[in-house]
Motif scaffolding. Structure first.
Motif, PDB file in Angstrom:
ATOM      1  N   VAL A 166       0.840  -1.197   0.000  1.00 53.30           N
ATOM      2  CA  VAL A 166       0.000   0.000   0.000  1.00 53.30           C
ATOM      3  C   VAL A 166       0.880   1.254   0.000  1.00 53.30           C
ATOM      4  N   SER A 167       2.072   1.140   0.555  1.00 53.16           N
ATOM      5  CA  SER A 167       2.984   2.286   0.608  1.00 53.16           C
ATOM      6  C   SER A 167       3.577   2.629  -0.753  1.00 53.16           C
ATOM      7  N   ASP A 168       3.240   1.864  -1.777  1.00 58.06           N
ATOM      8  CA  ASP A 168       3.691   2.192  -3.143  1.00 58.06           C
ATOM      9  C   ASP A 168       2.721   3.119  -3.859  1.00 58.06           C
ATOM     10  N   LEU A 169       1.566   3.357  -3.265  1.00 56.77           N
ATOM     11  CA  LEU A 169       0.471   3.949  -4.032  1.00 56.77           C
ATOM     12  C   LEU A 169       0.297   5.455  -3.852  1.00 56.77           C
ATOM     13  N   ILE A 170       0.047   6.114  -4.953  1.00 59.59           N
ATOM     14  CA  ILE A 170      -0.346   7.522  -4.948  1.00 59.59           C
ATOM     15  C   ILE A 170      -1.692   7.592  -5.664  1.00 59.59           C
ATOM     16  N   TRP A 171      -2.634   8.279  -5.048  1.00 60.55           N
ATOM     17  CA  TRP A 171      -4.004   8.319  -5.597  1.00 60.55           C
ATOM     18  C   TRP A 171      -4.255   9.657  -6.297  1.00 60.55           C
ATOM     19  N   PRO A 172      -4.417   9.662  -7.630  1.00 61.42           N
ATOM     20  CA  PRO A 172      -4.799  10.894  -8.337  1.00 61.42           C
ATOM     21  C   PRO A 172      -6.292  11.156  -8.138  1.00 61.42           C
ATOM     22  N   VAL A 173      -6.635  12.387  -7.770  1.00 63.44           N
ATOM     23  CA  VAL A 173      -8.044  12.721  -7.522  1.00 63.44           C
ATOM     24  C   VAL A 173      -8.443  13.983  -8.278  1.00 63.44           C
ATOM     25  N   PHE A 174      -9.719  14.014  -8.668  1.00 64.74           N
ATOM     26  CA  PHE A 174     -10.268  15.194  -9.332  1.00 64.74           C
ATOM     27  C   PHE A 174     -11.087  15.975  -8.317  1.00 64.74           C
ATOM     28  N   VAL A 175     -10.809  17.263  -8.225  1.00 66.80           N
ATOM     29  CA  VAL A 175     -11.574  18.094  -7.293  1.00 66.80           C
ATOM     30  C   VAL A 175     -12.331  19.164  -8.076  1.00 66.80           C
ATOM     31  N   ARG A 176     -13.584  19.387  -7.664  1.00 67.95           N
ATOM     32  CA  ARG A 176     -14.436  20.345  -8.368  1.00 67.95           C
ATOM     33  C   ARG A 176     -15.043  21.326  -7.377  1.00 67.95           C
ATOM     34  N   GLU A 177     -15.588  22.403  -7.922  1.00 68.04           N
ATOM     35  CA  GLU A 177     -16.279  23.397  -7.097  1.00 68.04           C
ATOM     36  C   GLU A 177     -17.607  22.816  -6.612  1.00 68.04           C
ATOM     37  N   ASP A 178     -18.068  23.283  -5.461  1.00 67.38           N
ATOM     38  CA  ASP A 178     -19.350  22.822  -4.909  1.00 67.38           C
ATOM     39  C   ASP A 178     -20.488  22.956  -5.916  1.00 67.38           C
ATOM     40  N   ASP A 179     -20.468  24.079  -6.637  1.00 65.45           N
ATOM     41  CA  ASP A 179     -21.595  24.364  -7.537  1.00 65.45           C
ATOM     42  C   ASP A 179     -21.295  23.975  -8.982  1.00 65.45           C
ATOM     43  N   ASP A 180     -20.262  23.167  -9.163  1.00 67.36           N
ATOM     44  CA  ASP A 180     -19.913  22.722 -10.509  1.00 67.36           C
ATOM     45  C   ASP A 180     -21.069  21.897 -11.084  1.00 67.36           C
ATOM     46  N   PRO A 181     -21.641  22.328 -12.210  1.00 71.11           N
ATOM     47  CA  PRO A 181     -22.770  21.583 -12.772  1.00 71.11           C
ATOM     48  C   PRO A 181     -22.340  20.287 -13.460  1.00 71.11           C
ATOM     49  N   ALA A 182     -21.027  20.066 -13.607  1.00 69.64           N
ATOM     50  CA  ALA A 182     -20.571  18.872 -14.325  1.00 69.64           C
ATOM     51  C   ALA A 182     -21.017  17.613 -13.594  1.00 69.64           C
ATOM     52  N   ASP A 183     -21.321  16.597 -14.368  1.00 74.22           N
ATOM     53  CA  ASP A 183     -21.657  15.296 -13.801  1.00 74.22           C
ATOM     54  C   ASP A 183     -20.432  14.819 -13.003  1.00 74.22           C
ATOM     55  N   PRO A 184     -20.617  14.555 -11.704  1.00 71.63           N
ATOM     56  CA  PRO A 184     -19.444  14.187 -10.903  1.00 71.63           C
ATOM     57  C   PRO A 184     -18.829  12.850 -11.289  1.00 71.63           C
ATOM     58  N   VAL A 185     -19.598  11.986 -11.953  1.00 66.06           N
ATOM     59  CA  VAL A 185     -19.054  10.684 -12.333  1.00 66.06           C
ATOM     60  C   VAL A 185     -18.293  10.826 -13.650  1.00 66.06           C
ATOM     61  N   VAL A 186     -17.085  10.286 -13.700  1.00 62.37           N
ATOM     62  CA  VAL A 186     -16.343  10.270 -14.951  1.00 62.37           C
ATOM     63  C   VAL A 186     -16.779   9.007 -15.693  1.00 62.37           C
ATOM     64  N   SER A 187     -17.564   9.191 -16.781  1.00 62.38           N
ATOM     65  CA  SER A 187     -18.289   8.049 -17.350  1.00 62.38           C
ATOM     66  C   SER A 187     -17.374   6.945 -17.862  1.00 62.38           C
ATOM     67  N   THR A 188     -16.220   7.324 -18.387  1.00 66.34           N
ATOM     68  CA  THR A 188     -15.331   6.289 -18.925  1.00 66.34           C
ATOM     69  C   THR A 188     -14.450   5.662 -17.840  1.00 66.34           C
TER      70      THR A 188
END
Ligand code: PBG
Length: 355
Positions: free
Chosen positions: A52-74
């Protein structure tokens, strides 16, 4: 004349003249199957393992009011998180033992400009996320991407002048972006832009700002890859980019020696860690970099690699977990010290399960 049948016993199956399959054993000093005979011995002789100590987690952060669909469909299982959701997810990730997160902001189109100046503002989305995370999960490592593409109206990683990305002008902006993120509290800045000379310039800028403790993770060998598609859709740079590409600064997939030169330069300029990206199609580069330089070498299993595994398993073609773990082992075997993967939390949970 010898015929193919010469020297072979002939006969019909089941007859007494068929070849004797119970012939005396081969005289073999080494039978490698002995060490594969049972789980316990396979466990003992295994050369590489994912931790587990090998792992780095890339994350997407958005604004609270971002109208974009929070799920990345692909990318099933990947969502664009608000800062509050990110803090909760990061708390879990830290509890699972994941050492660090890499942050990628989804910037509202109204804040995008040709020069990407939003990247340098102390109250931009990345900086607010960093401050919230440092306060809530102080033991977690935070890596901030240094590149302008989430912030530019044209989706390029740098500033456009007469149809070209202006290297030195871009580097000046990247230095401001890096210092801005470091001041917000990230421990690592990660230039992913592939401008010439940016690592040295960023090192100087950080030091001049009294940020000598902040590290640089250089995307040293970053290829102009088609595997970034789902990421560009997720951060919203795909729409801006249109049919344009990044081949005048990201590396040509045909080149290997050049990757070593990129790494050498970034190390000379002060990179603390280097990265190869994408992962699976560039394992040879991971291995050559690690072997040649012996420095901390990270690899990025990019969005397209993750999307492929998910899609193939959804289609019933592959076992997702087994294939993902196999890909992880290939990175370790190639020499990677750490792996950026969207599957980090999933992997961390599996690694915790008793077998
Ligand atoms: C931006 C950046 C990209 C990725 C990480 N940082 C995309 C690009 O260069 O176009 C790709 C990550 C992924 O595909 O998972 N400089």
């Amino acid at each position: 004349m010898l015929s193919p049948m010469d020297g072979m016993k002939q006969g019909t199956p089941g007859s007494s003249t068929e070849p004797d399959v119970h012939a005396s054993p081969l005289t073999l000093a080494r039978r490698l199957r002995r060490r594969r005979a049972a789980p316990w011995v396979r466990d003992l002789v295994r050369e590489h393992a994912l931790l587990v100590s090998d792992l780095i987690w890339p994350v997407f952060v958005r604004e609270d009011d971002d109208p974009a669909d929070p799920v990345v469909s692909t990318m099933p299982g990947v969502r664009r998180l608000t800062i509050a959701e990110l803090v909760a997810a990061a708390t879990d990730a830290h509890a699972l033992g994941i050492p660090a997160l890499a942050l990628f902001p989804v910037i509202d189109a109204s804040r995008k400009t040709p020069d990407g100046i939003e990247a340098t503002r102390p109250d931009n989305l990345v900086c607010r996320a960093v401050r919230a995370l440092r306060e809530a999960v102080p033991g977690l490592g935070l890596i901030c991407d240094v590149a302008l593409d989430p912030f530019t109206s044209h989706g390029q990683d740098g500033i456009l002048r007469d149809g070209d990305i202006a290297n030195d002008e871009t580097v000046a902006m990247l230095c401001r972006q890096a210092v801005n993120q470091a001041k917000a509290g990230c421990q690592v800045v990660a230039p992913s832009d592939m401008m010439d000379g940016r690592v040295g310039a960023i090192r100087q800028a950080l030091d001049a700002a009294g940020l000598t403790h902040v590290s640089i993770l250089a995307y040293a060998a970053k290829y102009a890859s088609a595997y970034y598609g789902p990421f560009r859709a997720a951060v919203g740079s795909a729409a801006q980019l249109g049919a344009a590409d990044k081949r005048t600064y990201q590396m040509d997939p045909g080149n290997g020696d050049e990757a070593l030169l990129e790494v050498a330069l970034d190390l000379e300029e002060g990179a603390d860690f280097v990265m190869v990206k994408p992962g699976l199609p560039y394992l040879d580069i991971v291995h050559r970099v690690k072997t040649r330089f012996g420095v901390p070498t990270f690899v990025y299993q990019v969005s397209g690699e993750y999307a492929m595994l998910k899609a193939a398993s959804a289609a019933g073609a592959l076992d997702y977990k087994a294939c993902l773990l196999e890909a992880m082992l290939s990175f370790k075997r190639a020499g990677a010290d750490a792996i950026l993967t969207y599957a980090a939390p999933e992997l961390a949970r599996w690694l915790k399960e008793p077998r």
